[in-house]
Design a protein around this motif. Structure first.
Motif, PDB file in Angstrom:
ATOM      1  N   ASP A  38       0.866  -1.180   0.000  1.00 51.42           N
ATOM      2  CA  ASP A  38       0.000   0.000   0.000  1.00 51.42           C
ATOM      3  C   ASP A  38       0.902   1.228   0.000  1.00 51.42           C
ATOM      4  N   SER A  39       0.280   2.421   0.120  1.00 57.07           N
ATOM      5  CA  SER A  39       1.065   3.652   0.024  1.00 57.07           C
ATOM      6  C   SER A  39       1.461   4.149   1.401  1.00 57.07           C
ATOM      7  N   PRO A  40       2.744   4.357   1.649  1.00 60.30           N
ATOM      8  CA  PRO A  40       3.168   4.973   2.910  1.00 60.30           C
ATOM      9  C   PRO A  40       2.903   6.480   2.870  1.00 60.30           C
ATOM     10  N   PRO A  41       2.972   7.143   4.036  1.00 59.18           N
ATOM     11  CA  PRO A  41       2.668   8.576   4.097  1.00 59.18           C
ATOM     12  C   PRO A  41       3.535   9.427   3.162  1.00 59.18           C
ATOM     13  N   HIS A  42       4.770   9.007   2.924  1.00 61.82           N
ATOM     14  CA  HIS A  42       5.666   9.817   2.090  1.00 61.82           C
ATOM     15  C   HIS A  42       5.491   9.529   0.599  1.00 61.82           C
ATOM     16  N   GLY A  43       4.513   8.690   0.253  1.00 60.81           N
ATOM     17  CA  GLY A  43       4.264   8.446  -1.161  1.00 60.81           C
ATOM     18  C   GLY A  43       4.889   7.157  -1.649  1.00 60.81           C
ATOM     19  N   GLY A  44       4.653   6.855  -2.899  1.00 66.89           N
ATOM     20  CA  GLY A  44       5.162   5.614  -3.450  1.00 66.89           C
ATOM     21  C   GLY A  44       4.288   4.439  -3.067  1.00 66.89           C
ATOM     22  N   CYS A  45       4.880   3.260  -2.992  1.00 61.93           N
ATOM     23  CA  CYS A  45       4.136   2.032  -2.703  1.00 61.93           C
ATOM     24  C   CYS A  45       5.114   1.017  -2.148  1.00 61.93           C
ATOM     25  N   ARG A  46       4.668   0.280  -1.125  1.00 60.45           N
ATOM     26  CA  ARG A  46       5.548  -0.745  -0.558  1.00 60.45           C
ATOM     27  C   ARG A  46       4.768  -1.799   0.224  1.00 60.45           C
ATOM     28  N   GLY A  47       5.390  -2.988   0.255  1.00 58.23           N
ATOM     29  CA  GLY A  47       4.919  -4.063   1.107  1.00 58.23           C
ATOM     30  C   GLY A  47       6.135  -4.721   1.737  1.00 58.23           C
ATOM     31  N   TYR A  48       5.870  -5.602   2.696  1.00 54.23           N
ATOM     32  CA  TYR A  48       6.970  -6.285   3.379  1.00 54.23           C
ATOM     33  C   TYR A  48       6.794  -7.794   3.277  1.00 54.23           C
ATOM     34  N   VAL A  49       7.909  -8.477   3.089  1.00 50.10           N
ATOM     35  CA  VAL A  49       7.920  -9.940   3.086  1.00 50.10           C
ATOM     36  C   VAL A  49       9.098 -10.396   3.940  1.00 50.10           C
ATOM     37  N   ALA A  50       8.884 -11.430   4.746  1.00 50.72           N
ATOM     38  CA  ALA A  50       9.978 -12.011   5.524  1.00 50.72           C
ATOM     39  C   ALA A  50      10.589 -13.157   4.743  1.00 50.72           C
ATOM     40  N   ASP A  51      11.914 -13.255   4.760  1.00 55.07           N
ATOM     41  CA  ASP A  51      12.574 -14.386   4.112  1.00 55.07           C
ATOM     42  C   ASP A  51      12.417 -15.624   4.996  1.00 55.07           C
ATOM     43  N   PRO A  52      12.918 -16.796   4.590  1.00 57.54           N
ATOM     44  CA  PRO A  52      12.652 -18.015   5.373  1.00 57.54           C
ATOM     45  C   PRO A  52      13.181 -17.950   6.805  1.00 57.54           C
ATOM     46  N   ASP A  53      14.122 -17.042   7.086  1.00 58.51           N
ATOM     47  CA  ASP A  53      14.648 -16.905   8.447  1.00 58.51           C
ATOM     48  C   ASP A  53      14.084 -15.695   9.182  1.00 58.51           C
ATOM     49  N   GLY A  54      13.056 -15.077   8.628  1.00 61.17           N
ATOM     50  CA  GLY A  54      12.392 -13.977   9.322  1.00 61.17           C
ATOM     51  C   GLY A  54      12.990 -12.607   9.067  1.00 61.17           C
ATOM     52  N   HIS A  55      13.978 -12.501   8.173  1.00 61.58           N
ATOM     53  CA  HIS A  55      14.558 -11.186   7.869  1.00 61.58           C
ATOM     54  C   HIS A  55      13.584 -10.395   6.992  1.00 61.58           C
ATOM     55  N   ALA A  56      13.250  -9.205   7.420  1.00 64.24           N
ATOM     56  CA  ALA A  56      12.232  -8.414   6.722  1.00 64.24           C
ATOM     57  C   ALA A  56      12.807  -7.717   5.492  1.00 64.24           C
ATOM     58  N   TRP A  57      12.130  -7.851   4.380  1.00 59.26           N
ATOM     59  CA  TRP A  57      12.461  -7.131   3.155  1.00 59.26           C
ATOM     60  C   TRP A  57      11.270  -6.238   2.791  1.00 59.26           C
ATOM     61  N   GLU A  58      11.554  -4.970   2.612  1.00 55.57           N
ATOM     62  CA  GLU A  58      10.557  -4.053   2.075  1.00 55.57           C
ATOM     63  C   GLU A  58      10.740  -4.021   0.560  1.00 55.57           C
ATOM     64  N   ILE A  59       9.671  -4.270  -0.163  1.00 53.60           N
ATOM     65  CA  ILE A  59       9.709  -4.145  -1.623  1.00 53.60           C
ATOM     66  C   ILE A  59       8.987  -2.847  -1.934  1.00 53.60           C
ATOM     67  N   ALA A  60       9.717  -1.914  -2.522  1.00 52.03           N
ATOM     68  CA  ALA A  60       9.199  -0.542  -2.604  1.00 52.03           C
ATOM     69  C   ALA A  60       9.358   0.066  -3.985  1.00 52.03           C
ATOM     70  N   TRP A  61       8.404   0.906  -4.305  1.00 52.10           N
ATOM     71  CA  TRP A  61       8.556   1.827  -5.432  1.00 52.10           C
ATOM     72  C   TRP A  61       8.610   3.220  -4.816  1.00 52.10           C
ATOM     73  N   ASN A  62       9.740   3.883  -4.986  1.00 48.09           N
ATOM     74  CA  ASN A  62       9.940   5.218  -4.427  1.00 48.09           C
ATOM     75  C   ASN A  62      10.412   6.139  -5.541  1.00 48.09           C
ATOM     76  N   PRO A  63       9.477   6.870  -6.149  1.00 48.18           N
ATOM     77  CA  PRO A  63       9.847   7.667  -7.332  1.00 48.18           C
ATOM     78  C   PRO A  63      10.834   8.789  -7.021  1.00 48.18           C
ATOM     79  N   ALA A  64      11.035   9.105  -5.744  1.00 49.88           N
ATOM     80  CA  ALA A  64      11.943  10.210  -5.387  1.00 49.88           C
ATOM     81  C   ALA A  64      13.410   9.782  -5.367  1.00 49.88           C
ATOM     82  N   TRP A  65      13.645   8.494  -5.282  1.00 44.90           N
ATOM     83  CA  TRP A  65      15.026   8.017  -5.174  1.00 44.90           C
ATOM     84  C   TRP A  65      15.449   7.400  -6.496  1.00 44.90           C
ATOM     85  N   THR A  66      16.550   7.886  -7.046  1.00 46.56           N
ATOM     86  CA  THR A  66      17.002   7.348  -8.323  1.00 46.56           C
ATOM     87  C   THR A  66      17.843   6.080  -8.123  1.00 46.56           C
TER      88      THR A  66
END
Lengths: 139, 139
Positions: free
Chosen positions: B100-128
């Motif tokens: 979904d959309s965070p307050p600063h814009g863009g779009c992101r979700g989170y997935v944990a890898d098999p050992d519980g390490h969190a990965w944010e998958i994000a689209w952030n148009p402000a960062w090149t």
């Protein structure tokens, strides 16, 4: 898909002790900071230090203590490992392991930042670091 | 001192589930692997997945579950966020938060890898992100 990590975000209990460790200990300069997060522009990715409660809420998981991972900062000479460990300890870090030689050669020690995040300070002559800070695997 | 992170090392319970997540989920290729660690050459730094017991012993601390940090992988378009989350979940990941959309814009979700390490998958148009995978702060 690019083999690319965009950000490493560390949960912090408060911004000031963390900022002291990174700004005065490592000597790094923030690229952005507000009342809940500090960003540092690193070698092709961002390092963020974010208030843990906010961060956990954002990720949809309960706040958890740090564990199960380590970051490394490699230095260009063996003689640079111990002074950096001492400098970080003098700015709020806690030595986990004093510098010695791992089985694969080189030299390294570990220091925890104020929130318990482990940093390995290492000299690894097999891995090149170019003038931009780009680290390349070598064996 | 270079504003540089050389390695991110993630503790893993076993190599195979982690390897499946990163190689088949993200589509990344190891640059080195043996019976206790797998390295991936990333954008100017290394990602390592290392057996947790060995890693904890090396750092001089007890093994601890993952927590207190997240990694992010930014994608070039909003439409790429959900498919990657689904692909990672299909290869051993666990969705923590749907996109979904965070307050600063863009779009992101989170997935944990098999050992519980969190990965944010994000689209952030402000960062090149350039063709080398180098990510630069933008606001």
């Amino acid at each position: 898909m690019q083999q690319q990590i965009s950000v490493i975000t560390l949960a912090v209990a408060a911004l000031a002790p963390s900022r002291r460790f990174y700004v005065e200990g490592f000597g790094w300069r923030p690229v952005f900071e507000n009342e809940e997060i500090v960003f540092y522009q690193m070698n092709g990715l961002m390092l963020g230090t974010w208030l843990g409660a906010t961060m956990a809420a954002d990720a949809g998981r309960p706040p958890t203590p740090s564990g199960g991972f380590a970051l490394a900062h490699n230095v260009p000479a063996e003689a640079a490992v111990r002074p950096l460990l001492r400098r970080l300890a003098a700015h709020g870090g806690r030595i986990l392991r004093d510098a010695d030689s791992p089985p694969h050669g080189g030299c390294r020690g570990y220091v925890a930042d104020p929130d318990g995040h482990a940093w390995e300070i290492a000299w690894n002559p097999a891995w090149t670091i170019d003038e931009r800070g780009w680290v390349t695997f070598g064996s």
